[in-house]
Design a protein around this motif. Structure first.
Motif, PDB file in Angstrom:
ATOM      1  N   VAL A 247       0.750  -1.368  -0.008  1.00 11.40           N
ATOM      2  CA  VAL A 247       0.082   0.029  -0.174  1.00 11.40           C
ATOM      3  C   VAL A 247       0.929   1.271  -0.119  1.00 11.40           C
ATOM      4  CG1 VAL A 247      -1.845   1.467   1.232  1.00 11.40           C
ATOM      5  CG2 VAL A 247      -1.964  -1.004   0.891  1.00 11.40           C
ATOM      6  N   HIS A 248       1.921   1.409   0.946  1.00 12.74           N
ATOM      7  CA  HIS A 248       2.633   2.480   0.903  1.00 12.74           C
ATOM      8  C   HIS A 248       3.611   2.445  -0.235  1.00 12.74           C
ATOM      9  CE1 HIS A 248       2.858   2.274   5.623  1.00 12.74           C
ATOM     10  NE2 HIS A 248       1.998   2.836   5.091  1.00 12.74           N
ATOM     11  N   LEU A 249       3.914   1.488  -1.222  1.00  9.27           N
ATOM     12  CA  LEU A 249       4.728   1.731  -2.286  1.00  9.27           C
ATOM     13  C   LEU A 249       3.647   2.251  -3.480  1.00  9.27           C
ATOM     14  CD1 LEU A 249       6.955  -1.397  -2.295  1.00  9.27           C
ATOM     15  CD2 LEU A 249       7.646   0.720  -2.097  1.00  9.27           C
ATOM     16  N   GLY A 250       2.464   1.751  -3.390  1.00  5.98           N
ATOM     17  CA  GLY A 250       1.449   2.221  -4.280  1.00  5.98           C
ATOM     18  C   GLY A 250       1.256   3.543  -4.073  1.00  5.98           C
ATOM     19  N   GLN A 251       1.212   4.082  -2.990  1.00  5.19           N
ATOM     20  CA  GLN A 251       0.980   5.452  -2.678  1.00  5.19           C
ATOM     21  C   GLN A 251       2.036   6.350  -3.049  1.00  5.19           C
ATOM     22  OE1 GLN A 251      -0.004   5.472   1.541  1.00  5.19           O
ATOM     23  NE2 GLN A 251      -2.078   5.151   1.092  1.00  5.19           N
ATOM     24  N   ALA A 252       3.185   6.054  -3.008  1.00  9.13           N
ATOM     25  CA  ALA A 252       4.471   6.687  -3.517  1.00  9.13           C
ATOM     26  C   ALA A 252       4.354   6.514  -4.809  1.00  9.13           C
ATOM     27  CB  ALA A 252       5.579   6.036  -2.620  1.00  9.13           C
ATOM     28  N   LEU A 253       4.404   5.729  -5.499  1.00  5.06           N
ATOM     29  CA  LEU A 253       4.324   5.537  -6.871  1.00  5.06           C
ATOM     30  C   LEU A 253       3.461   6.474  -7.551  1.00  5.06           C
ATOM     31  CD1 LEU A 253       5.784   4.111  -9.513  1.00  5.06           C
ATOM     32  CD2 LEU A 253       3.837   2.362  -9.068  1.00  5.06           C
ATOM     33  N   GLY A 254       1.839   6.445  -6.993  1.00  6.20           N
ATOM     34  CA  GLY A 254       1.184   7.292  -7.343  1.00  6.20           C
ATOM     35  C   GLY A 254       1.328   8.660  -7.462  1.00  6.20           C
ATOM     36  N   ILE A 255       1.932   9.106  -6.253  1.00  2.14           N
ATOM     37  CA  ILE A 255       2.536  10.529  -6.136  1.00  2.14           C
ATOM     38  C   ILE A 255       3.227  10.822  -7.267  1.00  2.14           C
ATOM     39  CG2 ILE A 255       3.563  12.346  -4.742  1.00  2.14           C
ATOM     40  CD1 ILE A 255       2.051  10.835  -2.200  1.00  2.14           C
ATOM     41  N   ALA A 256       4.326  10.051  -7.386  1.00  4.19           N
ATOM     42  CA  ALA A 256       5.429  10.134  -8.135  1.00  4.19           C
ATOM     43  C   ALA A 256       4.999  10.443  -9.738  1.00  4.19           C
ATOM     44  CB  ALA A 256       6.606   9.085  -8.081  1.00  4.19           C
TER      45      ALA A 256
END
Length: 87
Positions: A15-24
């Motif tokens: 979930v955290h990686l998905g959020q970071a990737l989405g923001i990037a």
């Protein structure tokens, strides 16, 4: 119990990686579109608003696609739960 904790940690990490990737990805798309509009001679506020509008539309399309996928998955799971099970 230990396996449950490991699964929880893996899910949290995903979930955290998905959020970071989405923001990037969102930021990269915004800044790319803004620079392209600014290079065309638009003033920076106009370029920023055009880029934000374009990003918002693209995110809305992705949200609709995600909702459609979620609905399809929910229907498939419900049909599988209703199917008679062999002993």
């Amino acid at each position: 119990m230990a396996a449950s904790r490991r699964c929880q940690r893996v899910l949290t990490t995903v979930v955290h990686l998905g959020q970071a990737l989405g923001i990037a990805v969102t930021g990269t798309l915004f800044f790319s579109l803004r620079e392209g509009a600014a290079d065309d001679g638009d003033p920076l506020p106009l370029a920023s608003s055009a880029a934000m509008s374009s990003v918002a539309v693209r995110l809305a399309v992705l949200a609709v696609a995600g909702a459609a996928g979620g609905i399809a998955l929910t229907r498939a799971v419900r049909q599988a739960q209703r199917a008679p099970r062999e002993p």
